[in-house]
Design a protein around this motif. Structure first.
Motif, PDB file in Angstrom:
ATOM      1  N   PHE A 147       6.413  -2.693  11.158  1.00  0.00           N
ATOM      2  CA  PHE A 147       7.652  -2.749  10.316  1.00  0.00           C
ATOM      3  C   PHE A 147       8.608  -3.556  10.349  1.00  0.00           C
ATOM      4  N   ALA A 148       9.120  -4.123   9.306  1.00  0.00           N
ATOM      5  CA  ALA A 148      10.113  -5.018   9.389  1.00  0.00           C
ATOM      6  C   ALA A 148      11.412  -4.333   8.479  1.00  0.00           C
ATOM      7  N   ARG A 149      11.164  -4.154   7.331  1.00  0.00           N
ATOM      8  CA  ARG A 149      12.301  -3.675   6.627  1.00  0.00           C
ATOM      9  C   ARG A 149      12.929  -2.205   7.144  1.00  0.00           C
ATOM     10  N   ARG A 150      12.101  -1.525   7.702  1.00  0.00           N
ATOM     11  CA  ARG A 150      12.368  -0.214   8.169  1.00  0.00           C
ATOM     12  C   ARG A 150      12.195  -0.247   9.705  1.00  0.00           C
ATOM     13  N   GLY A 192      -5.806  -5.391   7.341  1.00  0.00           N
ATOM     14  CA  GLY A 192      -5.605  -5.951   6.079  1.00  0.00           C
ATOM     15  C   GLY A 192      -4.410  -5.789   5.330  1.00  0.00           C
ATOM     16  N   LEU A 193      -3.297  -5.413   6.478  1.00  0.00           N
ATOM     17  CA  LEU A 193      -2.238  -4.800   6.001  1.00  0.00           C
ATOM     18  C   LEU A 193      -0.937  -5.966   6.420  1.00  0.00           C
ATOM     19  N   GLY A 194       0.201  -5.823   5.836  1.00  0.00           N
ATOM     20  CA  GLY A 194       1.480  -6.375   6.548  1.00  0.00           C
ATOM     21  C   GLY A 194       2.415  -5.458   6.679  1.00  0.00           C
ATOM     22  N   PRO A 195       3.745  -5.829   7.203  1.00  0.00           N
ATOM     23  CA  PRO A 195       4.671  -4.969   7.682  1.00  0.00           C
ATOM     24  C   PRO A 195       5.028  -4.067   6.669  1.00  0.00           C
ATOM     25  N   ASP A 196       5.359  -2.701   6.968  1.00  0.00           N
ATOM     26  CA  ASP A 196       5.875  -1.806   5.947  1.00  0.00           C
ATOM     27  C   ASP A 196       4.758  -1.732   4.638  1.00  0.00           C
ATOM     28  N   LEU A 252       0.825  -1.040   0.166  1.00  0.00           N
ATOM     29  CA  LEU A 252      -0.009  -0.012   0.186  1.00  0.00           C
ATOM     30  C   LEU A 252       0.707   1.136  -0.003  1.00  0.00           C
ATOM     31  N   HIS A 253       2.258   1.290  -0.488  1.00  0.00           N
ATOM     32  CA  HIS A 253       2.752   2.328  -0.751  1.00  0.00           C
ATOM     33  C   HIS A 253       3.663   1.961  -2.094  1.00  0.00           C
ATOM     34  N   ASN A 254       4.043   3.228  -2.479  1.00  0.00           N
ATOM     35  CA  ASN A 254       4.486   3.386  -3.778  1.00  0.00           C
ATOM     36  C   ASN A 254       5.375   4.668  -4.059  1.00  0.00           C
ATOM     37  N   ASP A 255       6.022   4.919  -5.139  1.00  0.00           N
ATOM     38  CA  ASP A 255       6.736   6.031  -5.317  1.00  0.00           C
ATOM     39  C   ASP A 255       5.981   6.993  -6.041  1.00  0.00           C
ATOM     40  N   THR A 256       4.849   6.882  -6.235  1.00  0.00           N
ATOM     41  CA  THR A 256       3.830   7.568  -7.168  1.00  0.00           C
ATOM     42  C   THR A 256       3.180   8.392  -6.341  1.00  0.00           C
ATOM     43  N   LEU A 280      -1.434   7.067   2.564  1.00  0.00           N
ATOM     44  CA  LEU A 280      -0.142   6.791   3.564  1.00  0.00           C
ATOM     45  C   LEU A 280      -0.388   5.549   4.329  1.00  0.00           C
ATOM     46  N   PHE A 281       0.412   4.798   4.401  1.00  0.00           N
ATOM     47  CA  PHE A 281       0.614   3.541   5.033  1.00  0.00           C
ATOM     48  C   PHE A 281       0.146   3.919   6.586  1.00  0.00           C
ATOM     49  N   TYR A 282      -0.727   2.988   7.174  1.00  0.00           N
ATOM     50  CA  TYR A 282      -1.249   3.571   8.459  1.00  0.00           C
ATOM     51  C   TYR A 282      -0.071   3.224   9.399  1.00  0.00           C
ATOM     52  N   GLY A 283       0.806   2.355   9.236  1.00  0.00           N
ATOM     53  CA  GLY A 283       1.848   2.302  10.385  1.00  0.00           C
ATOM     54  C   GLY A 283       2.608   3.793  10.762  1.00  0.00           C
TER      55      GLY A 283
END
Length: 424
Positions: free
Chosen positions: A147-150, A212-216, A14-18, A24-27
């Motif tokens: 978060f996992a990667r970040r 309904g989301l995963g990390p990051d 649910l995030h990308n560079d566009t 915005l990711f709820y995290g």
């Protein structure tokens, strides 16, 4: 497959560079909420240094006796995580954070009406201590799940609220004390804490899967297959060598870690500086703390969080040398800035390391037990430094002791191996 809250499956992040393509990711909202909770809670706690002289004069008390107010609060807010962490794992972090913010605000307001130092112990010590204890570990533990990667960056950003609180609240407290008196200053800070802290705590959501989301922002993680754990059980974790090593490091370092937060402002006024200049020095700790959370949190994702924690302990020891030889504003400001940077890294890295070593299922509970080490050190260190000052009229022994314990903590963490558990 059915997901929590009847949320449809998400098949892409649910995030990308566009810009504008996805919300915005709820995290990051959870991070903002944790930031606000730590800003309010620790800002209220670390503003105590600005009140030391006023409380000494009002109640004709020694510096050691007044320092015990902060030590009591610190013992509670770090120690209570052993209870609130598991409660948050079971019932969710939002209610714990809301209760905590109510207690912080109530404690500050009641401290403004105190007629004895004992009443300050009860109002500020219990109110702020219990309040931060309810809010801190659950809020920071929740961020780890989103978060996992970040994770290092997100954890650092969340707890940077402590740095901003340390920067802004003591300066605000000094201003309020100078214009309204210490009683009205406490009441004003209490009202501010209630409005900001409670409203932001409402944004906390315990687990990304509930949306309904995963990390990051990725797709939801599948539940672990039957018989496969999403993390180490609490009882197993606290008997492990990595936990015991982190516990020892947190305990020994905390004997000296919080001495500047109580005694830097009184030290400055002892050198002939104004209360405002003393609050400015504590604010520099806050600035550095904020930098450290961003800087070391990001660096840790590159060099490894264990290595970064060693750097944080060694860095605090090195910067305390500056305090030991400084008596004027500029070098003390340099001390505050550099000490705060490494302190901020320490605060950001400990929760992330728990996730690295033990996984996410019981992360809040494990963090809570780990922070009892910091609670014990906080109870002893600042108070002992205050009584040492009462005896010698000098802070040299307290500063040298703080240097030594941070070096021991760095050496302890250096004995740890790499995490063997894949955090989920």
């Amino acid at each position: 497959m059915t997901y929590p809250d009847n949320t449809r499956r998400t098949t892409r992040p649910l995030h990308n560079d566009t810009p504008g393509r996805q919300p915005l990711f709820y995290g990051w909202y959870v991070v903002a909420a944790a930031f606000a909770v730590t800003f309010v809670g620790f800002g209220a706690a670390y503003s105590f240094s600005a009140f030391v002289d006023a409380l000494q004069q009002e109640f004709n008390a020694s510096r050691g006796a007044v320092s015990l107010v902060f030590s009591l609060a610190g013992f509670l807010y770090f120690g209570l995580g052993v209870v609130t962490g598991p409660l948050a794992d079971r019932f969710g972090s939002r209610p714990m954070a809301i209760i905590g913010m109510v207690l912080v605000a109530s404690g500050l307001v009641l401290a403004g009406f105190a007629q004895s130092l004992l009443q300050v112990y009860l109002a500020y010590g219990l109110g702020v201590g219990l309040g931060v204890g309810f809010a801190y570990v659950p809020s920071v533990g929740t961020v780890q799940r989103w978060f996992a990667r970040r994770r290092g960056f997100a954890s650092g950003l969340a707890v940077s609220g402590i740095g901003f609180g340390t920067l802004i609240m003591p300066l605000l407290a000094a201003l309020l004390i100078g214009t309204l008196g210490w009683r009205s200053a406490y009441i004003s800070l209490g009202v501010l804490s209630a409005v900001l802290g409670i409203s932001m705590a409402l944004l906390i959501v315990n687990d990304p899967r509930s949306r309904g989301l995963g990390p990051d922002g990725g797709p939801p993680l599948q539940p672990a297959p039957s018989g496969v754990s999403e993390g180490i059980e609490l009882k197993q974790a606290i008997r492990s060598r990595p936990f015991l090593t982190l516990y020892f490091a947190g305990l020994i370092a905390s004997f000296g870690l919080f001495v500047p937060f109580v005694h830097l402002v009184p030290f400055a006024t002892d050198q002939g500086m104004s209360a405002g200049e003393g609050a400015f020095l504590l604010g520099m700790v806050g600035v550095g703390s904020t930098i450290g959370r961003f800087l070391l949190g990001n660096v840790a994702d590159l060099i490894g969080r264990r290595t970064a924690l060693i750097l944080a302990f060694a860095g605090m020891a090195a910067t305390l040398v500056i305090w030991a030889v400084s008596v004027s504003l500029v070098p003390l400001a340099i001390f505050g800035l550099t000490f705060g940077t490494f302190y901020g890294g320490f605060v950001a890295l400990m929760p992330a390391l728990v996730m690295d070593y033990f996984g996410g299922r019981h992360v809040s509970g494990i963090i809570g037990v780990l922070y009892t080490s910091v609670a014990l050190g906080t109870l002893v260190g600042p108070t002992a430094a205050g009584y040492a000052y009462d005896l010698s009229q000098d802070y040299t022994l307290a500063i040298v002791g703080s240097i030594a314990v941070n070096l021991v903590a760095a050496m302890a963490v250096a004995t740890l191996g790499k995490p063997e558990v894949a955090a989920k």
